[in-house]
Design a protein around this motif. Structure first.
Motif, PDB file in Angstrom:
ATOM      1  N   THR A  53      -3.201  -4.440   1.672  1.00  0.00           N
ATOM      2  CA  THR A  53      -3.769  -3.420   2.547  1.00  0.00           C
ATOM      3  C   THR A  53      -4.504  -4.100   3.695  1.00  0.00           C
ATOM      4  N   HIS A  54      -4.741  -3.341   4.760  1.00  0.00           N
ATOM      5  CA  HIS A  54      -5.553  -3.842   5.879  1.00  0.00           C
ATOM      6  C   HIS A  54      -6.999  -3.351   5.778  1.00  0.00           C
ATOM      7  N   HIS A  55      -7.310  -2.592   4.733  1.00  0.00           N
ATOM      8  CA  HIS A  55      -8.624  -1.968   4.628  1.00  0.00           C
ATOM      9  C   HIS A  55      -9.263  -2.341   3.298  1.00  0.00           C
ATOM     10  N   ALA A  56     -10.410  -2.998   3.367  1.00  0.00           N
ATOM     11  CA  ALA A  56     -11.072  -3.511   2.167  1.00  0.00           C
ATOM     12  C   ALA A  56     -11.492  -2.372   1.238  1.00  0.00           C
ATOM     13  N   ARG A  62       0.823  -1.213   0.000  1.00  0.00           N
ATOM     14  CA  ARG A  62       0.000   0.000   0.000  1.00  0.00           C
ATOM     15  C   ARG A  62       0.857   1.262   0.000  1.00  0.00           C
ATOM     16  N   THR A  99      -6.702  -8.027   1.564  1.00  0.00           N
ATOM     17  CA  THR A  99      -6.614  -7.763   3.002  1.00  0.00           C
ATOM     18  C   THR A  99      -6.130  -8.960   3.815  1.00  0.00           C
ATOM     19  N   ASP A 100      -5.901 -10.111   3.165  1.00  0.00           N
ATOM     20  CA  ASP A 100      -5.561 -11.303   3.950  1.00  0.00           C
ATOM     21  C   ASP A 100      -4.150 -11.800   3.697  1.00  0.00           C
ATOM     22  N   PHE A 118      -7.572  -5.045  -4.162  1.00  0.00           N
ATOM     23  CA  PHE A 118      -7.085  -4.745  -2.818  1.00  0.00           C
ATOM     24  C   PHE A 118      -7.244  -5.987  -1.944  1.00  0.00           C
TER      25      PHE A 118
END
Length: 206
Positions: free
Chosen positions: A103-106, A71, A122-123, A120
């Motif tokens: 990223t940590h944000h969907a 990111r 997230t996992d 994107f």
């Protein structure tokens, strides 16, 4: 189940002391304290000031079937996606293939002109690689960076080929390739010196 046939490669420009960016990165200075204006002009002079001398390496940059980036490489937005940032590369990014952004944000996929779509993930890095391999359809997957993302893939033993472009300058501090990576066995496949860079390609042994 089909066994993946493409390689997982990374392709990154670093300073002679191993940094891909300096300290204190901001939106106005995405490469931070890089010895110049923060645009990475010194690091990437080989691409923009002497492109003819480095045509083979430049042409190879965006030939993968899919790409992965962190990111931080995608842009300066942190936390939740509170603004519609679509990368540093404008409406027609140079990738022309699926790009998987860690990223940590969907966020919903973002199609761009020219065949690039940002996905994107997230996992984690393994999930991103699995999706990128599927999208690549047997072609190579390139982990673009930055160095922190590449270090995660190197530490997990997931990189087959490491393509380094070493610029003749030092940054002294910043985001460093190989930081936190266990010892690696590297087989040199190619090396070529040019006026503003040395290109070195390694096979990474597991």
């Amino acid at each position: 189940m089909t066994t993946p046939t493409g390689r997982v490669v990374c392709d990154i420009t670093i300073s002679a002391d191993g940094f891909s960016a300096g300290l204190d990165q901001t939106e106005e200075r995405p490469f931070g304290d890089d010895g110049g204006d923060g645009s990475g002009a010194g690091l990437h002079a080989w691409m923009f000031d002497t492109p003819d001398e480095n045509r083979a390496e430049i042409d190879r940059l965006n030939t993968a079937g899919a790409f992965i980036m962190g990111r931080n490489m995608f842009g300066p937005v942190r936390g939740a996606w509170d603004r519609r940032w679509n990368g540093w590369w404008g409406g027609d990014p140079p990738f022309h293939a699926p790009v998987f952004v860690l990223t940590h944000h969907a966020r919903e996929p973002q199609p761009m002109d020219g065949g690039t779509t940002y996905h994107f993930v997230t996992d984690g890095i393994v999930a991103a690689l699995s999706q990128a391999r599927t999208a690549a359809g047997g072609s190579d997957v390139t982990v673009l960076g930055g160095a922190t993302t590449i270090n995660q893939y190197l530490a997990a033993g997931l990189i087959d080929e490491l393509r380094l472009h070493i610029a003749p300058l030092t940054l002294g501090a910043g985001t460093r390739l190989f930081e936190g990576v266990p010892p690696l066995k590297l087989e040199q496949l190619a090396a070529r010196a040019a006026s503003r860079v040395t290109h070195v390609t390694y096979r990474v042994s597991t």
